[in-house]
Each structure stands twice: as C-alpha cells, then as structure tokens.
Design a protein around this motif. Sequence first.
Motif, short mmCIF file in Angstrom:
data_model
loop_
_atom_site.label_atom_id
_atom_site.label_comp_id
_atom_site.label_asym_id
_atom_site.label_seq_id
_atom_site.Cartn_x
_atom_site.Cartn_y
_atom_site.Cartn_z
N LEU A 123 0.82 -1.20 0.00
CA LEU A 123 0.00 0.00 0.00
C LEU A 123 0.86 1.25 0.00
O LEU A 123 0.57 2.22 -0.71
CB LEU A 123 -0.93 0.01 1.22
N ILE A 124 1.90 1.26 0.82
CA ILE A 124 2.82 2.40 0.93
C ILE A 124 4.24 1.85 1.04
O ILE A 124 4.47 0.89 1.78
CB ILE A 124 2.52 3.28 2.15
N THR A 125 5.16 2.48 0.33
CA THR A 125 6.59 2.16 0.46
C THR A 125 7.37 3.46 0.55
O THR A 125 7.15 4.37 -0.26
CB THR A 125 7.10 1.37 -0.76
N THR A 126 8.24 3.57 1.54
CA THR A 126 9.15 4.72 1.60
C THR A 126 10.57 4.23 1.35
O THR A 126 10.94 3.14 1.79
CB THR A 126 9.10 5.45 2.95
N THR A 127 11.33 5.05 0.65
CA THR A 127 12.73 4.72 0.35
C THR A 127 13.59 5.93 0.68
O THR A 127 13.40 7.01 0.11
CB THR A 127 12.90 4.36 -1.13
N GLY A 128 14.50 5.76 1.63
CA GLY A 128 15.41 6.85 2.01
C GLY A 128 14.71 8.12 2.42
O GLY A 128 15.21 9.23 2.19
N LEU A 129 13.55 7.98 3.06
CA LEU A 129 12.71 9.15 3.36
C LEU A 129 13.33 10.00 4.48
O LEU A 129 13.56 9.52 5.59
CB LEU A 129 11.31 8.69 3.78
N THR A 130 13.58 11.25 4.17
CA THR A 130 14.08 12.22 5.14
C THR A 130 13.08 13.36 5.22
O THR A 130 12.66 13.91 4.19
CB THR A 130 15.47 12.74 4.76
N LEU A 131 12.66 13.71 6.45
CA LEU A 131 11.63 14.72 6.65
C LEU A 131 12.12 15.79 7.61
O LEU A 131 12.75 15.49 8.63
CB LEU A 131 10.36 14.08 7.22
N LYS A 132 11.81 17.05 7.27
CA LYS A 132 12.14 18.19 8.13
C LYS A 132 10.87 18.85 8.63
O LYS A 132 9.85 18.88 7.93
CB LYS A 132 12.97 19.22 7.36
N ASP A 150 13.32 3.61 5.49
CA ASP A 150 12.84 2.61 4.53
C ASP A 150 11.78 1.79 5.25
O ASP A 150 12.09 1.10 6.23
CB ASP A 150 13.97 1.69 4.06
N MET A 151 10.55 1.84 4.78
CA MET A 151 9.49 1.07 5.41
C MET A 151 8.42 0.76 4.38
O MET A 151 8.40 1.33 3.29
CB MET A 151 8.87 1.82 6.59
N HIS A 152 7.53 -0.14 4.73
CA HIS A 152 6.40 -0.43 3.87
C HIS A 152 5.22 -0.89 4.72
O HIS A 152 5.39 -1.32 5.86
CB HIS A 152 6.74 -1.51 2.83
N ILE A 153 4.04 -0.78 4.15
CA ILE A 153 2.82 -1.30 4.75
C ILE A 153 2.11 -2.12 3.68
O ILE A 153 1.84 -1.61 2.58
CB ILE A 153 1.89 -0.17 5.27
N ASP A 154 1.82 -3.36 3.99
CA ASP A 154 1.14 -4.26 3.05
C ASP A 154 -0.34 -4.34 3.37
O ASP A 154 -0.77 -4.08 4.50
CB ASP A 154 1.76 -5.66 3.12
N ARG A 155 -1.11 -4.74 2.39
CA ARG A 155 -2.55 -4.87 2.59
C ARG A 155 -2.85 -5.84 3.74
O ARG A 155 -2.29 -6.93 3.82
CB ARG A 155 -3.21 -5.39 1.29
N SER A 214 14.19 14.53 1.19
CA SER A 214 14.79 13.63 0.21
C SER A 214 14.13 12.27 0.36
O SER A 214 13.43 12.01 1.34
CB SER A 214 16.30 13.53 0.40
N GLY A 215 14.37 11.41 -0.61
CA GLY A 215 13.72 10.10 -0.60
C GLY A 215 12.32 10.16 -1.19
O GLY A 215 11.87 11.22 -1.65
N THR A 216 11.63 9.03 -1.17
CA THR A 216 10.33 8.94 -1.83
C THR A 216 9.31 8.24 -0.96
O THR A 216 9.63 7.44 -0.09
CB THR A 216 10.43 8.15 -3.16
N VAL A 217 8.03 8.58 -1.22
CA VAL A 217 6.88 7.87 -0.65
C VAL A 217 6.02 7.43 -1.83
O VAL A 217 5.49 8.26 -2.56
CB VAL A 217 6.05 8.77 0.28
N ASP A 218 5.92 6.14 -2.02
CA ASP A 218 5.10 5.59 -3.11
C ASP A 218 3.86 4.94 -2.53
O ASP A 218 3.95 4.08 -1.65
CB ASP A 218 5.91 4.55 -3.91
N THR A 219 2.69 5.36 -3.02
CA THR A 219 1.44 4.82 -2.52
C THR A 219 0.66 4.14 -3.64
O THR A 219 0.78 4.51 -4.82
CB THR A 219 0.55 5.91 -1.89
N LEU A 220 -0.14 3.16 -3.25
CA LEU A 220 -1.02 2.50 -4.20
C LEU A 220 -1.97 3.53 -4.81
O LEU A 220 -2.45 4.43 -4.11
CB LEU A 220 -1.82 1.42 -3.45
N HIS A 221 -2.24 3.41 -6.10
CA HIS A 221 -3.13 4.34 -6.78
C HIS A 221 -4.51 4.32 -6.12
O HIS A 221 -5.07 3.27 -5.82
CB HIS A 221 -3.26 3.93 -8.25
#
Length: 248
Positions: free
Chosen positions: A3-12, A23-28, A57-64
Amino acid sequence: MRLITTTGLTLKQAGKTVLRDVDMHIDRGEIVTLVGPNGSGKSTLVKGLIGALKPESGTVDTLHNLRIGYVPQTLHMDGLLPLTVARFLCLPHRHSKDAMARALTEAGVPNLAGTQMRALSGGQFQRVLLARALLMAPDLLILDEATQGLDQPGAAAFYQQIANVRRDLGCAVLMVSHDLHVVMAASDRVLCLNGHVCCEGTPDVVQDAPEYQALFGTGTQGAFAIYRHDHDHAHDHTHHHHDEHDHA
C-alpha cells in the motif's frame, strides 16, 4: 500487495531534520505499530505518509487511489454544542443511516447514533472517531495514539476492536503508540523510531532488541505477555499470568 513504500525518506519540520533515511512499507491487511519516545518522529512520519509533509529527500510511493481512514489522538469539541453521533458522522460528508449503522457496529458501539457527543465516555468517543474513519471504507486505517486518554483496560478493549476491524474488513492498520505493552500483541510488525528506524520486526523480536530496550527498558514485558493471551495461544506459558484484564 504494497500500500505504501518509503525509500530513504528524510523529513524536516521547522527547518530541523526530524527523520532520516526511513525505509518502510505497509502491506494490505497487516497491522504495523510505530513506537518511539516523544520527539522520535512518529507523527512526522505519518504526515509524510499521507502527503501532508513533503520529503526533504527520498520517496513515498502509494497504491493508486489508496483510501486512508484517520483516527486522531483526540478531538476537542465545544462541550455545549448539541450534536448527535449521527450528525457528527455526517461532517463534512453525509452518509446513509445504513452506512452509519454498519460503521458504528464495526467500531463496537452499535446503538449510539442518537446519543449526544458530549454525553459519550472517553472509550465511546474514540470508537465514534473510529466509526467515522471506517465510513471512508479505508484500505489503510491510521491511528495516531488513539488510546492516549484511556486507562489500560479501555485501551486493551479498543485495540481488540481494531484487531476485529482488520479481521472483518481486511484493511491495513498503522498504529502510532506510546502504549507499547497494550498495542504490540495484535501487531504483525513493529517499527521502533528515534529519528530513524532503530529496529523492526515481529513484537517478540523488537521487544528483545537492544535498541528497543535502550529506549523503553524491559518493564513492559510482563504486561505484554498478559495482553497477548487474547491474540496468541501459542505463547510461552512461563510468561503468562491471569488478571482481571485478560479479556478486556
């Protein structure tokens, strides 16, 4: 399915790096619990996951078309506002009586539609917030320290309800928690945060990890074993003790 995958996610936040290289993910259908001390970045990560905070920096990819239901820590309402549960559930979008009845039943408060919001107990109030989130028919349910104002039996009962919701609706759950010993038992995976992901794994693995013990100590272990009795009957009986909260 992811459902969601983060890669190298850096947040300010406010110019300060709060989380780095996550780096994390959440599966259905899975329950993921996010734990960490105050200031560890739990709420910041949630903001990044739902798109309220842009990655440094990094990415957050979510299911459409991912549908997210959100249950906040609490909701401050004017105590004098005459508002029934049904009216509250229709803010900001109206729902049918049948849809509201189903959501309230799934949240464990089937007969509250006509009750005034100001008359609800703390546990009932949180379950109404849960019902409101369930009206979204979510793929992912996010609970941001939703048991903060409840005592341990109330929190245990609330999270048992969340386990039932996952079983009945098949949605994934992300629980942000300070109340580790109550939450962990129903979780498939636990992520321990402290500015980054310190450790990750099943509840037992994280509980025994030196990184977790350095943050939380080992004092929650016994309470965790008691609560786990509700969910896992293959537990180690040497850690099990009966008390009045076993089946809260």
